[in-house]
Write an enzyme that holds these catalytic residues in place. Structure first.
Site, PDB file in Angstrom:
ATOM      1  CG  HIS A   1     -35.811  36.666  53.925  1.00 11.74           C
ATOM      2  ND1 HIS A   1     -35.038  37.178  52.920  1.00 11.74           N
ATOM      3  CD2 HIS A   1     -37.030  37.237  53.783  1.00 11.74           C
ATOM      4  CE1 HIS A   1     -35.761  38.009  52.191  1.00 11.74           C
ATOM      5  NE2 HIS A   1     -36.968  38.069  52.695  1.00 11.74           N
TER       6      HIS A   1
ATOM      7  CG  ASP B   1     -38.224  36.254  42.660  1.00  8.43           C
ATOM      8  OD1 ASP B   1     -39.438  36.478  42.848  1.00  8.43           O
ATOM      9  OD2 ASP B   1     -37.328  36.937  43.186  1.00  8.43           O
TER      10      ASP B   1
ATOM     11  NE  ARG C   1     -45.190  39.795  42.788  1.00  6.32           N
ATOM     12  CZ  ARG C   1     -44.439  39.587  43.876  1.00  6.32           C
ATOM     13  NH1 ARG C   1     -43.274  38.974  43.774  1.00  6.32           N
ATOM     14  NH2 ARG C   1     -44.844  39.968  45.058  1.00  6.32           N
TER      15      ARG C   1
ATOM     16  CB  SER D   1     -41.196  36.496  45.395  1.00  6.82           C
ATOM     17  OG  SER D   1     -40.099  37.364  45.318  1.00  6.82           O
TER      18      SER D   1
ATOM     19  CE  LYS E   1     -36.148  36.603  46.183  1.00  8.28           C
ATOM     20  NZ  LYS E   1     -36.679  37.916  45.924  1.00  8.28           N
TER      21      LYS E   1
HETATM   22  N1  URA Z   1     -39.314  40.625  48.713  1.00  8.66           N
HETATM   23  C1  URA Z   1     -39.186  39.702  47.731  1.00  8.66           C
HETATM   24  O1  URA Z   1     -38.100  39.160  47.538  1.00  8.66           O
HETATM   25  N2  URA Z   1     -40.257  39.404  46.984  1.00  8.66           N
HETATM   26  C2  URA Z   1     -41.459  39.974  47.174  1.00  8.66           C
HETATM   27  O2  URA Z   1     -42.392  39.637  46.460  1.00  8.66           O
HETATM   28  C3  URA Z   1     -41.602  40.927  48.187  1.00  8.66           C
HETATM   29  C4  URA Z   1     -40.499  41.239  48.952  1.00  8.66           C
END
Ligand code: URA
Length: 436
Positions: free
Chosen positions: A82, A161, A168, A183, A187
């Site tokens: 990621h 999320d 947010r 967050s 995932k």
């Molecule tokens: N990418 C994400 O998936 N979440 C965040 O909070 C910031 C970047």
């Protein structure tokens, strides 16, 4: 349980219990907790932070709010990576096929461009015919057959999320380390891989501009992954300068192919090999030297390129574009940005360069915008390059001619020319959790 009491507890610096966190996430996902109360809690978290155990619990609850992908029908270790987002960051297109060519399975969900940063799904969709949505059986079948599939994120992955992130975004609470870490990791946990290597970018083009906050984010994400039983590590990599020379979807696919042919830009090649080596190491294929040697071999013998070609073909894409990236249509219009004076490129505002590429059409300014896959910025000079007055700094190209001048102005402002070159930061700035 009362949302009022939970907000007040966090406002006063208290530690939320697992039961309270689970209650909030469930309630907000179902709509029982209203936006205004969730927004107040997010601000309290932003200001007060979270204990590691709270962050782990929040991540787990968000991962459990939707589907958890079950990859148990795929034999062997499944590795994921990621990136926290960068400009010219086409590393997945290079390192995922390299890792798959070394025998570690890649069953990966990727994202689209976000803000000034590009996304793997948009890049792969530049290839005519490429399908980024596969059914579960097709996804698993493809990974079992050829060792690799990269698709878009399924609709019901960590829906909590998705809702929290949207809130947010409009309440000035994106920049909280525990909220970012939970967050991203929610995932990753829901995506079901066994090991994950995080590429946490730092620098002018990154979410985390300074090394200390990038390292802290990496530490928090590694701790969350490990607590959840997923082997996790992070490389902190330099995003002061765009990676490679191409920014823009089809141009980045072409550059990834060139890199898999062993003829890519040195910075991109180095970062991709280090990421691939890190993923192989996490998957248990040996120490850094052994894994780096395997990744390099997959690049040199063409097996990485072959994996990318196989994946494109399996997902309906026209592999002729991988064989000959010159087939990608050139944009109708282009413009050169030249150096106003002699000197060295002293610094690049990489976020601004990413934003210039979005203005060209390579990304979306609004959710509903369509992408110009052909639009690109090609860098002729990067930080440290010596230039004479009038030398080309970059070529900007797009199908919509009206976009060139505003993007060129943004680009010109993002490049600082100085009299003396200063040494660049290393590409791999630090690492967390790798026993190399
Ligand atoms: N990418 C994400 O998936 N979440 C965040 O909070 C910031 C970047």
């Amino acid at each position: 349980m009362q949302m009022y009491d939970i907000i007040a507890k966090k406002r006063d610096g208290g530690r939320l219990t697992d039961a309270e966190i689970a209650w909030v996430v469930r309630g907000f996902t179902t709509g029982d907790v209203p936006d205004y109360q969730m927004a107040a809690l997010l601000m309290a978290i932003y200001l007060r932070g979270m204990q590691p155990e709270e962050t782990v619990c929040l991540t787990r609850c968000m991962a459990d709010s939707g589907d958890r992908v079950d990859l148990s029908a795929i034999a062997g270790v499944k590795a994921d990576k990621h990136s926290t987002g960068g400009v010219g960051d086409k590393t997945t297109l290079v390192c995922a096929p390299l890792v798959a060519a070394c025998g570690v399975k890649i069953a990966k969900m990727s994202g689209r461009g976000l803000g000034h940063t590009g996304g793997t799904v948009d890049k792969l969709e530049a290839i005519p015919g490429m399908r980024m949505e596969l059914g579960r059986q097709a996804f698993i079948g493809q990974v079992n057959a050829i060792g690799i599939a990269v698709v878009g994120q399924s609709g019901n992955l960590a829906p909590a999320d998705k809702k929290i992130y949207a809130l947010r975004d409009v309440t000035a609470t994106v920049g909280s380390l525990p909220l970012i870490a939970s967050s991203i990791m929610s995932k990753k946990l829901a995506a079901g891989c066994d090991v994950v290597l995080l590429d946490v970018k730092t620098g002018t083009g990154a979410l985390m501009k300074d090394e200390a906050s990038a390292t802290e984010l990496a530490r928090q994400m590694v701790a969350i992954g490990e607590a959840a039983g997923m082997r996790t590590a992070a490389l902190i990599t330099n995003m002061d300068i765009p990676l490679g020379v191409a920014i823009g979807n089809s141009a980045e696919v072409a550059e990834a192919v060139q890199t898999l042919r062993g003829a890519g830009p040195a910075d991109l090649t180095e970062v991709c090999l280090e990421l691939a080596a890190g993923m192989l190491h996490l998957a248990g294929l040996g120490n850094r030297e052994a894994c780096l040697a395997r990744a390099k071999a997959a690049l040199q013998d063409g097996s990485g390129l072959q994996k990318l070609r196989q994946m494109v073909e399996a997902q309906g894409g026209d592999a002729a574009y991988i064989d000959d990236p010159g087939r990608f249509p050139a944009p109708a219009h282009s413009l050169l940005v030249r150096a106003p004076r002699a000197g060295f490129v002293g610094a690049m505002d990489t976020e601004q360069i990413g934003r210039a590429s979005v203005v060209l059409g390579a990304g979306r300014q609004r959710k509903e915008d369509t992408i110009d896959y052909a639009a690109y910025i090609k860098l002729y000079a990067k930080t440290g390059s010596r230039v004479a007055a009038g030398d080309v700094l970059a070529e900007l190209a797009a199908n919509d001619e009206t976009k060139l001048a505003p993007a060129a102005e943004m680009f010109a402002q993002a490049v600082q020319l100085v009299d003396t070159a200063s040494p660049a930061r290393p590409l791999i700035v630090a690492q967390v959790g790798l026993n190399l």
